[in-house]
Design a protein around this motif. Structure first.
Motif, PDB file in Angstrom:
ATOM      1  N   UNK A  51       0.843  -1.199   0.000  1.00  0.00           N
ATOM      2  CA  UNK A  51       0.000   0.000   0.000  1.00  0.00           C
ATOM      3  C   UNK A  51       0.878   1.248   0.000  1.00  0.00           C
ATOM      4  N   UNK A  52       0.548   2.174  -0.870  1.00  0.00           N
ATOM      5  CA  UNK A  52       1.273   3.444  -0.934  1.00  0.00           C
ATOM      6  C   UNK A  52       0.587   4.477  -0.060  1.00  0.00           C
ATOM      7  N   UNK A  53       0.937   4.488   1.223  1.00  0.00           N
ATOM      8  CA  UNK A  53       0.251   5.356   2.181  1.00  0.00           C
ATOM      9  C   UNK A  53       0.716   6.805   2.122  1.00  0.00           C
ATOM     10  N   UNK A  54       1.808   7.092   1.446  1.00  0.00           N
ATOM     11  CA  UNK A  54       2.213   8.476   1.199  1.00  0.00           C
ATOM     12  C   UNK A  54       3.024   8.507  -0.097  1.00  0.00           C
ATOM     13  N   UNK A  55       3.388   9.702  -0.519  1.00  0.00           N
ATOM     14  CA  UNK A  55       4.050   9.873  -1.806  1.00  0.00           C
ATOM     15  C   UNK A  55       5.401   9.137  -1.869  1.00  0.00           C
ATOM     16  N   UNK A  56       6.182   9.233  -0.803  1.00  0.00           N
ATOM     17  CA  UNK A  56       7.495   8.578  -0.778  1.00  0.00           C
ATOM     18  C   UNK A  56       7.349   7.058  -0.829  1.00  0.00           C
ATOM     19  N   UNK A  57       6.405   6.525  -0.072  1.00  0.00           N
ATOM     20  CA  UNK A  57       6.194   5.075  -0.066  1.00  0.00           C
ATOM     21  C   UNK A  57       5.713   4.599  -1.427  1.00  0.00           C
ATOM     22  N   UNK A  58       4.812   5.371  -2.049  1.00  0.00           N
ATOM     23  CA  UNK A  58       4.327   5.002  -3.372  1.00  0.00           C
ATOM     24  C   UNK A  58       5.469   4.994  -4.375  1.00  0.00           C
ATOM     25  N   UNK A  59       6.394   5.933  -4.252  1.00  0.00           N
ATOM     26  CA  UNK A  59       7.547   5.971  -5.150  1.00  0.00           C
ATOM     27  C   UNK A  59       8.414   4.718  -4.952  1.00  0.00           C
ATOM     28  N   UNK A  60       8.613   4.295  -3.690  1.00  0.00           N
ATOM     29  CA  UNK A  60       9.361   3.061  -3.417  1.00  0.00           C
ATOM     30  C   UNK A  60       8.671   1.862  -4.062  1.00  0.00           C
ATOM     31  N   UNK A  61       7.368   1.803  -3.901  1.00  0.00           N
ATOM     32  CA  UNK A  61       6.588   0.696  -4.478  1.00  0.00           C
ATOM     33  C   UNK A  61       6.698   0.713  -5.998  1.00  0.00           C
ATOM     34  N   UNK A  62       6.542   1.883  -6.588  1.00  0.00           N
ATOM     35  CA  UNK A  62       6.626   1.989  -8.047  1.00  0.00           C
ATOM     36  C   UNK A  62       7.990   1.533  -8.554  1.00  0.00           C
ATOM     37  N   UNK A  63       9.062   1.935  -7.867  1.00  0.00           N
ATOM     38  CA  UNK A  63      10.402   1.495  -8.268  1.00  0.00           C
ATOM     39  C   UNK A  63      10.533  -0.026  -8.119  1.00  0.00           C
ATOM     40  N   UNK A  64       9.996  -0.580  -7.032  1.00  0.00           N
ATOM     41  CA  UNK A  64      10.046  -2.030  -6.831  1.00  0.00           C
ATOM     42  C   UNK A  64       9.288  -2.778  -7.907  1.00  0.00           C
ATOM     43  N   UNK A  65       8.111  -2.282  -8.260  1.00  0.00           N
ATOM     44  CA  UNK A  65       7.312  -2.906  -9.322  1.00  0.00           C
ATOM     45  C   UNK A  65       8.061  -2.820 -10.647  1.00  0.00           C
ATOM     46  N   UNK A  66       8.624  -1.659 -10.947  1.00  0.00           N
ATOM     47  CA  UNK A  66       9.356  -1.508 -12.208  1.00  0.00           C
ATOM     48  C   UNK A  66      10.566  -2.434 -12.257  1.00  0.00           C
ATOM     49  N   UNK A  67      11.268  -2.553 -11.153  1.00  0.00           N
ATOM     50  CA  UNK A  67      12.488  -3.364 -11.098  1.00  0.00           C
ATOM     51  C   UNK A  67      12.184  -4.858 -11.208  1.00  0.00           C
ATOM     52  N   UNK A  68      11.091  -5.309 -10.606  1.00  0.00           N
ATOM     53  CA  UNK A  68      10.857  -6.755 -10.512  1.00  0.00           C
ATOM     54  C   UNK A  68       9.778  -7.287 -11.452  1.00  0.00           C
ATOM     55  N   UNK A  69       8.858  -6.457 -11.882  1.00  0.00           N
ATOM     56  CA  UNK A  69       7.726  -6.949 -12.681  1.00  0.00           C
ATOM     57  C   UNK A  69       7.910  -6.774 -14.181  1.00  0.00           C
ATOM     58  N   UNK A  70       8.704  -5.799 -14.587  1.00  0.00           N
ATOM     59  CA  UNK A  70       8.865  -5.512 -16.005  1.00  0.00           C
ATOM     60  C   UNK A  70       9.429  -6.727 -16.742  1.00  0.00           C
ATOM     61  N   UNK A  71       8.715  -7.144 -17.755  1.00  0.00           N
ATOM     62  CA  UNK A  71       9.157  -8.270 -18.574  1.00  0.00           C
ATOM     63  C   UNK A  71       8.688  -9.636 -18.103  1.00  0.00           C
ATOM     64  N   UNK A  72       7.987  -9.690 -16.970  1.00  0.00           N
ATOM     65  CA  UNK A  72       7.598 -11.008 -16.454  1.00  0.00           C
ATOM     66  C   UNK A  72       6.492 -11.663 -17.270  1.00  0.00           C
ATOM     67  N   UNK A  73       5.632 -10.883 -17.909  1.00  0.00           N
ATOM     68  CA  UNK A  73       4.603 -11.487 -18.761  1.00  0.00           C
ATOM     69  C   UNK A  73       5.264 -12.265 -19.907  1.00  0.00           C
ATOM     70  N   UNK A  74       6.222 -11.630 -20.566  1.00  0.00           N
ATOM     71  CA  UNK A  74       6.913 -12.274 -21.685  1.00  0.00           C
ATOM     72  C   UNK A  74       7.748 -13.463 -21.205  1.00  0.00           C
ATOM     73  N   UNK A  75       8.388 -13.311 -20.047  1.00  0.00           N
ATOM     74  CA  UNK A  75       9.197 -14.405 -19.514  1.00  0.00           C
ATOM     75  C   UNK A  75       8.334 -15.611 -19.154  1.00  0.00           C
ATOM     76  N   UNK A  76       7.170 -15.367 -18.573  1.00  0.00           N
ATOM     77  CA  UNK A  76       6.259 -16.466 -18.254  1.00  0.00           C
ATOM     78  C   UNK A  76       5.828 -17.187 -19.531  1.00  0.00           C
ATOM     79  N   UNK A  77       5.487 -16.436 -20.553  1.00  0.00           N
ATOM     80  CA  UNK A  77       5.086 -17.043 -21.827  1.00  0.00           C
ATOM     81  C   UNK A  77       6.238 -17.861 -22.416  1.00  0.00           C
ATOM     82  N   UNK A  78       7.454 -17.330 -22.322  1.00  0.00           N
ATOM     83  CA  UNK A  78       8.627 -18.048 -22.841  1.00  0.00           C
ATOM     84  C   UNK A  78       8.838 -19.366 -22.090  1.00  0.00           C
TER      85      UNK A  78
END
Length: 121
Positions: A51-78
């Motif tokens: 949960x992004x309870x403030x702007x700084x936390x949401x930024x941390x979450x967004x960076x984490x999502x970008x770092x770990x989730x990007x490309x996983x749809x294609x990798x799963x299909x592969x």
């Protein structure tokens, strides 16, 4: 518990079992690329469930999502194509959502690039 949190818990338990942390008699050694993908996907699901309870936390979450989730749809299909003849691997892969990145990959890429840029002091 939220759906992403339940999914993250499921993947955590599954990863432990796959890596031999569970029932030793039933533990199966899965390919390295599968184990690495499951670890990344577990971390991705963790960030997606936060949960992004403030702007700084949401930024941390967004960076984490970008770092770990990007490309996983294609990798799963592969991985599904690569291991389509391996029922044990397919059982694991079929438990995962096929699409978590969203329909507009270009917008996601632009967003993640912005998240990687350092903020001016």
């Amino acid at each position: 518990m939220t759906r992403p949190a339940l999914r993250a818990t499921f993947i955590s338990v599954l990863t432990l079992l796959l890596l031999g942390g569970g029932w030793p008699a039933q533990a199966v050694e899965h390919p390295t690329d599968l184990r690495q993908f499951l670890e990344r996907r577990e971390e991705c699901d963790h960030w997606r469930g936060e949960a992004g309870y403030d702007k700084a936390r949401q930024a941390d979450i967004d960076r984490g999502v970008c770092r770990t989730c990007t490309g996983t749809d294609a990798e799963l299909a592969r991985l599904k194509r690569k291991y389509r003849a391996n029922p044990g691997v397919m059982d694991v892969l079929d438990e995962l959502e096929d699409r978590i990145e969203g329909p507009d990959k270009a917008a996601s890429t632009r967003f993640c690039r912005r998240m990687q840029k350092p903020k001016p002091p």
